[in-house]
Design an enzyme around this catalytic site. Structure first.
Site, PDB file in Angstrom:
ATOM      1  N   ASP A  46       0.839  -1.197   0.000  1.00  0.00           N
ATOM      2  CA  ASP A  46       0.000   0.000   0.000  1.00  0.00           C
ATOM      3  C   ASP A  46       0.874   1.247   0.000  1.00  0.00           C
ATOM      4  OD1 ASP A  46      -2.920   1.179   0.892  1.00  0.00           O
ATOM      5  OD2 ASP A  46      -1.275   2.290   1.823  1.00  0.00           O
ATOM      6  N   TYR A  51       3.148   9.804  -0.636  1.00  0.00           N
ATOM      7  CA  TYR A  51       4.255   9.259   0.162  1.00  0.00           C
ATOM      8  C   TYR A  51       5.608   9.502  -0.509  1.00  0.00           C
ATOM      9  CZ  TYR A  51       0.556   6.380   2.392  1.00  0.00           C
ATOM     10  OH  TYR A  51      -0.569   5.929   3.020  1.00  0.00           O
ATOM     11  N   LYS A  76      -2.732   5.832  -4.263  1.00  0.00           N
ATOM     12  CA  LYS A  76      -3.804   6.790  -3.965  1.00  0.00           C
ATOM     13  C   LYS A  76      -3.573   8.104  -4.708  1.00  0.00           C
ATOM     14  CE  LYS A  76      -3.566   4.789   0.642  1.00  0.00           C
ATOM     15  NZ  LYS A  76      -2.141   4.569   0.959  1.00  0.00           N
ATOM     16  N   HIS A 109      -7.276   9.576  -1.585  1.00  0.00           N
ATOM     17  CA  HIS A 109      -6.529   9.606  -0.325  1.00  0.00           C
ATOM     18  C   HIS A 109      -7.294  10.312   0.801  1.00  0.00           C
ATOM     19  CE1 HIS A 109      -2.096   9.357   1.144  1.00  0.00           C
ATOM     20  NE2 HIS A 109      -2.940   9.148   2.129  1.00  0.00           N
ATOM     21  N   ILE A 230      -2.538  -3.019   7.079  1.00  0.00           N
ATOM     22  CA  ILE A 230      -1.296  -2.739   6.339  1.00  0.00           C
ATOM     23  C   ILE A 230      -0.244  -2.182   7.299  1.00  0.00           C
ATOM     24  CG2 ILE A 230      -2.173  -2.481   3.982  1.00  0.00           C
ATOM     25  CD1 ILE A 230      -2.581   0.550   4.640  1.00  0.00           C
TER      26      ILE A 230
HETATM   27  P1  A2P Z   1       9.645   0.719  12.520  1.00  0.00           P
HETATM   28  O1  A2P Z   1       9.176   1.064  11.127  1.00  0.00           O
HETATM   29  O2  A2P Z   1      10.777   1.567  12.976  1.00  0.00           O
HETATM   30  O3  A2P Z   1       9.913  -0.754  12.673  1.00  0.00           O
HETATM   31  P2  A2P Z   1       1.453   1.707  12.012  1.00  0.00           P
HETATM   32  O4  A2P Z   1       1.518   0.634  10.967  1.00  0.00           O
HETATM   33  O5  A2P Z   1       0.319   1.569  12.968  1.00  0.00           O
HETATM   34  O6  A2P Z   1       1.501   3.110  11.414  1.00  0.00           O
HETATM   35  O7  A2P Z   1       2.762   1.572  12.921  1.00  0.00           O
HETATM   36  C1  A2P Z   1       4.051   1.783  12.379  1.00  0.00           C
HETATM   37  C2  A2P Z   1       5.010   2.068  13.512  1.00  0.00           C
HETATM   38  O8  A2P Z   1       5.046   0.946  14.412  1.00  0.00           O
HETATM   39  C3  A2P Z   1       6.425   2.280  13.052  1.00  0.00           C
HETATM   40  O9  A2P Z   1       6.990   3.258  13.888  1.00  0.00           O
HETATM   41  C4  A2P Z   1       7.086   0.933  13.255  1.00  0.00           C
HETATM   42  O10 A2P Z   1       8.452   1.081  13.542  1.00  0.00           O
HETATM   43  C5  A2P Z   1       6.345   0.400  14.471  1.00  0.00           C
HETATM   44  N1  A2P Z   1       6.189  -1.060  14.427  1.00  0.00           N
HETATM   45  C6  A2P Z   1       5.813  -1.801  13.360  1.00  0.00           C
HETATM   46  N2  A2P Z   1       5.748  -3.095  13.680  1.00  0.00           N
HETATM   47  C7  A2P Z   1       6.107  -3.195  14.976  1.00  0.00           C
HETATM   48  C8  A2P Z   1       6.243  -4.286  15.886  1.00  0.00           C
HETATM   49  N3  A2P Z   1       6.009  -5.531  15.487  1.00  0.00           N
HETATM   50  N4  A2P Z   1       6.639  -4.004  17.154  1.00  0.00           N
HETATM   51  C9  A2P Z   1       6.875  -2.729  17.544  1.00  0.00           C
HETATM   52  N5  A2P Z   1       6.755  -1.662  16.733  1.00  0.00           N
HETATM   53  C10 A2P Z   1       6.382  -1.881  15.460  1.00  0.00           C
END
Ligand code: A2P
Length: 275
Positions: A46, A51, A76, A109, A230
C-alpha cells in the site's frame, strides 16, 4: 511461507487481508523494505502518490522476481490532484512511477470536503476502472456522510474505505456502515503508529498470555474483526513478526477486552478538516 487469507471485494477481486504499508518510508528505503516484505510472504503493498515512494516500491516490484499477478498493489490520488482531468493525469503518473501497466486498487486519499471535488474525482475513478486499468477502486478517510454523497451521485460503490483504525479508534459505527453496503474496511496505522497502544497494559497482558508480541495481538484483533491491515515497518524482524499472525487466535472474551479500549483516540487528522 505464510498464506494470508483474501478478502473478497465487491468488484469481485480478491485482496490479501494483510499487506505492507509504506507511509513514512523514504523513497530510498522503500525498495529494501518492500523487497524484504515480499521475501517473507507479503503479497500486497500500500503506497500513495503523497508518500513520494512509488518509485522505490516500483523498483522492489521490478526486482523481486514475482509474477505481476502475485502482488496486489494499491496507490492513492494526492490531495492536489482532485477533479476529473487532474485525476486522470495523476493516475497515469502513478502507474509510470510504479512501472506498472495496471493497478490493483486505486484510492482517493482524502475526501477534502471543503473543495467539493471528490464526486468528480470519483467519476474519473469509475472511468479508469471501466477501462480496466485498475482492478478495483475505493476511498480513504471517508465518513458515512461522504459515502452517502457518492451513493447518491455516482454509480460504483467503493470496494474499500481505508481509515485510521486501531483499538483506541475502533470505528465501530463506520464499520457497520461498511458491512451494510458491501465496502471492505481497511485500517491505516493498525498499530496506532507504534505509540502508546503497543504499551497498553491490557495488550501487554494478552501478549504475555498468548506468548506473542503486542503488535501481533493487535493485528489478530483486526483480522478477527475482518479488517484489512497494512502494518508499516522498516525493521526486518518486525516485518517478519507482523505477518506471523495466522497461527493463533484470540478468544472471544479477549477480543471483547480489546474492544473495550476504544476511546476515540484519533492520531491523525479528522477527515473533515483536511484540505
Ligand atoms: P519501525 O518502522 O521503525 O519498525 P502503524 O503501521 O500503525 O503506522 O505503525 C508503524 C510504527 O510501528 C512504526 O513506527 C514501526 O516502527 C512500528 N512497528 C511496526 N511493527 C512493529 C512491531 N512488530 N513491534 C513494535 N513496533 C512496530
Amino acid at each position: 511461507m505464510t498464506n494470508v487469507p483474501d478478502i473478497a471485494l465487491n468488484s469481485g477481486v480478491a485482496m490479501p487481508q494483510l499487506g505492507f504499508g509504506v507511509w513514512q518510508v523514504p523513497d530510498a528505503d522503500a525498495e529494501t523494505a518492500v523487497g524484504q516484505a515480499l521475501r517473507v510472504g507479503y503479497r500486497s503493498v500500500d503506497t500513495a502518490a503523497a508518500y513520494g515512494n512509488e518509485g522505490g516500491v516500483g523498483r522492489a516490484l521490478a526486482t523481486c522476481g514475482l509474477p505481476r499477478g502475485e502482488v496486489f498493489v494499491t496507490t492513492k490520488v494526492g490531495n492536489s490532484d482532485h477533479g476529473y482531468d487532474k485525476t486522470m493525469r495523476a493516475f497515469d503518473a502513478s502507474l509510470q512511477r510504479l512501472g506498472l501497466e495496471k493497478l490493483d486498487l486505486y484510492l482517493i486519499h482524502w475526501p477534502q470536503p471543503a473543495q467539493r471535488k471528490y464526486v468528480d474525482t470519483w467519476r474519473a475513478f469509475e472511468q479508469i476502472h471501466r477501462e480496466g486499468r485498475t482492478r478495483a477502486i475505493g476511498v480513504c478517510n471517508f465518513t458515512a456522510a461522504h459515502l452517502d454523497r457518492l451513493r447518491n451521485e455516482t454509480d460504483v460503490v467503493p470496494a474499500v474505505n481505508q481509515v485510521e483504525l486501531h483499538p483506541y479508534l475502533a470505528q465501530r459505527e463506520l464499520r457497520a456502515v461498511h458491512a451494510e453496503r458491501g465496502i471492505a474496511t481497511e485500517a491505516w496505522s493498525p498499530l496506532g503508529q507504534g505509540g502508546a497502544l503497543l504499551a497498553d497494559p491490557l495488550i501487554a497482558a494478552l501478549a504475555q498470555k498468548y506468548g506473542r508480541s503486542p503488535a501481533q495481538i493487535i493485528l489478530r484483533w483486526h483480522l478477527q474483526h475482518g479488517n484489512i491491515v497494512i502494518p508499516k515497518s522498516v525493521t526486518p524482524s518486525r516485518i517478519g513478526q507482523n505477518i506471523d499472525v495466522f497461527g493463533f487466535e484470540l478468544a472471544g472474551d479477549d477480543m471483547a477486552g480489546i474492544d473495550g479500549l476504544d476511546r476515540d483516540g484519533r492520531i491523525g487528522p479528522d477527515p473533515d478538516d483536511v484540505g
